[in-house]
Design a protein around this motif. Structure first.
Motif, PDB file in Angstrom:
ATOM      1  N   LEU A  41       2.812   7.759   6.740  1.00 42.99           N
ATOM      2  CA  LEU A  41       3.306   6.518   6.148  1.00 42.99           C
ATOM      3  C   LEU A  41       2.150   5.609   5.743  1.00 42.99           C
ATOM      4  CD1 LEU A  41       6.432   5.618   8.335  1.00 42.99           C
ATOM      5  CD2 LEU A  41       6.290   6.890   6.185  1.00 42.99           C
ATOM      6  N   TYR A  42       1.098   5.576   6.556  1.00 42.76           N
ATOM      7  CA  TYR A  42      -0.099   4.816   6.158  1.00 42.76           C
ATOM      8  C   TYR A  42      -0.609   5.321   4.806  1.00 42.76           C
ATOM      9  CZ  TYR A  42      -0.923   2.291  10.574  1.00 42.76           C
ATOM     10  OH  TYR A  42      -0.835   1.444  11.649  1.00 42.76           O
ATOM     11  N   LYS A  44       1.014   7.044   2.468  1.00 40.36           N
ATOM     12  CA  LYS A  44       1.965   6.798   1.389  1.00 40.36           C
ATOM     13  C   LYS A  44       1.976   5.337   0.952  1.00 40.36           C
ATOM     14  CE  LYS A  44       3.731  10.812   0.478  1.00 40.36           C
ATOM     15  NZ  LYS A  44       3.605  11.404  -0.898  1.00 40.36           N
ATOM     16  N   SER A  45       1.580   4.434   1.838  1.00 41.51           N
ATOM     17  CA  SER A  45       1.632   3.000   1.516  1.00 41.51           C
ATOM     18  C   SER A  45       0.352   2.459   0.890  1.00 41.51           C
ATOM     19  CB  SER A  45       1.934   2.198   2.791  1.00 41.51           C
ATOM     20  OG  SER A  45       0.810   2.172   3.655  1.00 41.51           O
ATOM     21  N   LYS A  51       2.957  -1.473   1.533  1.00 39.14           N
ATOM     22  CA  LYS A  51       4.418  -1.453   1.407  1.00 39.14           C
ATOM     23  C   LYS A  51       4.908  -0.036   1.154  1.00 39.14           C
ATOM     24  CE  LYS A  51       4.274  -4.681  -1.754  1.00 39.14           C
ATOM     25  NZ  LYS A  51       4.684  -5.651  -2.786  1.00 39.14           N
ATOM     26  N   LEU A  52       5.975   0.337   1.859  1.00 35.29           N
ATOM     27  CA  LEU A  52       6.555   1.665   1.703  1.00 35.29           C
ATOM     28  C   LEU A  52       7.621   1.618   0.625  1.00 35.29           C
ATOM     29  CD1 LEU A  52       6.875   2.720   5.449  1.00 35.29           C
ATOM     30  CD2 LEU A  52       5.409   3.790   3.723  1.00 35.29           C
ATOM     31  N   GLN A  53       7.234   1.947  -0.593  1.00 32.84           N
ATOM     32  CA  GLN A  53       8.183   1.921  -1.692  1.00 32.84           C
ATOM     33  C   GLN A  53       7.772   2.929  -2.755  1.00 32.84           C
ATOM     34  OE1 GLN A  53       7.892  -2.308  -2.323  1.00 32.84           O
ATOM     35  NE2 GLN A  53       6.463  -2.039  -4.026  1.00 32.84           N
ATOM     36  N   TYR A  60      11.370   2.764   0.149  1.00 31.75           N
ATOM     37  CA  TYR A  60      11.687   4.033   0.785  1.00 31.75           C
ATOM     38  C   TYR A  60      12.813   3.845   1.806  1.00 31.75           C
ATOM     39  CZ  TYR A  60       7.630   6.632  -1.008  1.00 31.75           C
ATOM     40  OH  TYR A  60       6.727   7.289  -1.806  1.00 31.75           O
ATOM     41  N   ILE A  65      11.896   8.942   3.462  1.00 30.34           N
ATOM     42  CA  ILE A  65      10.749   9.127   4.345  1.00 30.34           C
ATOM     43  C   ILE A  65      10.821  10.487   5.027  1.00 30.34           C
ATOM     44  CG2 ILE A  65       9.643   8.296   6.460  1.00 30.34           C
ATOM     45  CD1 ILE A  65      10.407   5.463   5.616  1.00 30.34           C
ATOM     46  N   THR A  69       7.829  13.207   4.623  1.00 30.21           N
ATOM     47  CA  THR A  69       7.098  13.555   5.846  1.00 30.21           C
ATOM     48  C   THR A  69       7.517  14.910   6.399  1.00 30.21           C
ATOM     49  OG1 THR A  69       8.710  12.394   7.247  1.00 30.21           O
ATOM     50  CG2 THR A  69       6.782  11.144   6.489  1.00 30.21           C
ATOM     51  N   VAL A  89       5.107  -1.473  12.202  1.00 31.73           N
ATOM     52  CA  VAL A  89       5.839  -1.585  10.950  1.00 31.73           C
ATOM     53  C   VAL A  89       6.722  -2.821  11.030  1.00 31.73           C
ATOM     54  CG1 VAL A  89       7.596  -0.523   9.469  1.00 31.73           C
ATOM     55  CG2 VAL A  89       5.853   0.902  10.522  1.00 31.73           C
ATOM     56  N   TYR A  98       6.685  -2.657   5.752  1.00 34.30           N
ATOM     57  CA  TYR A  98       5.258  -2.948   5.589  1.00 34.30           C
ATOM     58  C   TYR A  98       4.496  -2.417   6.793  1.00 34.30           C
ATOM     59  CZ  TYR A  98       0.901  -5.573   5.152  1.00 34.30           C
ATOM     60  OH  TYR A  98      -0.414  -5.927   5.056  1.00 34.30           O
TER      61      TYR A  98
END
Length: 254
Positions: A41-42, A44-45, A51-53, A60, A65, A69, A89, A98
């Protein structure tokens, strides 16, 4: 021809897996899986500043996710709940998630910039080799033997100076009591405008915090704005201009 495409990467310290939150996370059942999801996730952001989008309008979901993953949805949902409890998060008003510590881990460079950075770092390391006799450095003092963070700061400033020559934009300068708060002219003007009477206090507060803890921040201006917002939410007023407060609270962090 130089390759100036941007590449994003994580800057993990040697002690990353010794952090209390990570130790607690990995001690849980399926904790190693959760730790793996967290790192993914780190990554991907990174391009979205934490931001995870998928894009500017699509955050996301747990299902998305799980897909990226390569984990089960139920596992991802449990992991996200744990990440939030540990402060790793946090949800944003937009609905996106975030990654709270991303400013400590994010890096950005081009292949050309990275080549120059490695060359300068190698040179700095040679200069920093222990010496003998009268030239040997005394026990650590930030003003005599700068640690690795100071070397990184100097390299970043050099790269920014080169960027100034290429783009015509002024390079950032160092501010604060310990000359370790890096701000561009635009960022400094913004702080003066948005934090009248308080901007000097926050710059010196961050300077003292960096000098005492060795923490690194992706954006010093963003850190100051965040602290100012947190202080305002708590009803804590910064000292008025002309009455600086250089106190450093133990354990103070973002």
């Amino acid at each position: 021809m130089a390759d100036n495409r941007k590449y994003y990467y994580l800057k993990l310290k040697e002690s990353y897996f010794d952090d209390d939150a990570i130790v607690l996370l990995e001690s849980m059942q399926d904790g190693v899986i959760y730790s793996n999801i967290l790192l993914k996730l780190y990554l991907k952001s990174l391009k979205n500043g934490g931001k995870l989008q998928l894009d500017e309008n699509i955050p996301y979901t747990a299902q998305m996710i799980a897909t990226i993953t390569r984990q089960q949805v139920g596992t991802v949902e449990r992991a996200l709940k744990i990440f939030m409890k540990l402060g790793l998060v946090e949800p944003l008003p937009s609905g996106a998630l975030y990654m709270s510590n991303i400013e400590l881990l994010i890096g950005q460079s081009s292949t050309e910039g990275e080549r120059k950075r490695r060359a300068r770092l190698a040179l700095q390391e040679q200069k920093a080799l222990p010496q003998t006799g009268a030239d040997k450095c005394p026990p650590y003092r930030a003003d005599i033997c700068p640690p690795e963070i100071e070397i990184e700061k100097e390299i970043d400033i050099e790269i920014e100076k080169e960027r100034e020559l290429e783009t015509g934009h002024p390079a950032p300068a160092a501010y604060g009591r310990y000359h370790n708060v890096i701000l561009s002219d635009t960022e400094l003007d913004g702080l003066k405008t948005e934090l009248p009477g308080k901007w000097e206090y926050y710059i010196d507060r961050l300077s003292c915090h960096i000098a005492s803890t060795g923490k690194q921040y992706h954006s010093h201006a963003a850190t100051i704005y965040k602290w100012a917002q947190e202080d305002a939410a708590k009803g804590k007023a910064a000292p008025k201009q002309g009455i600086p407060d250089y106190s450093c609270k133990e354990g103070e962090s973002l």
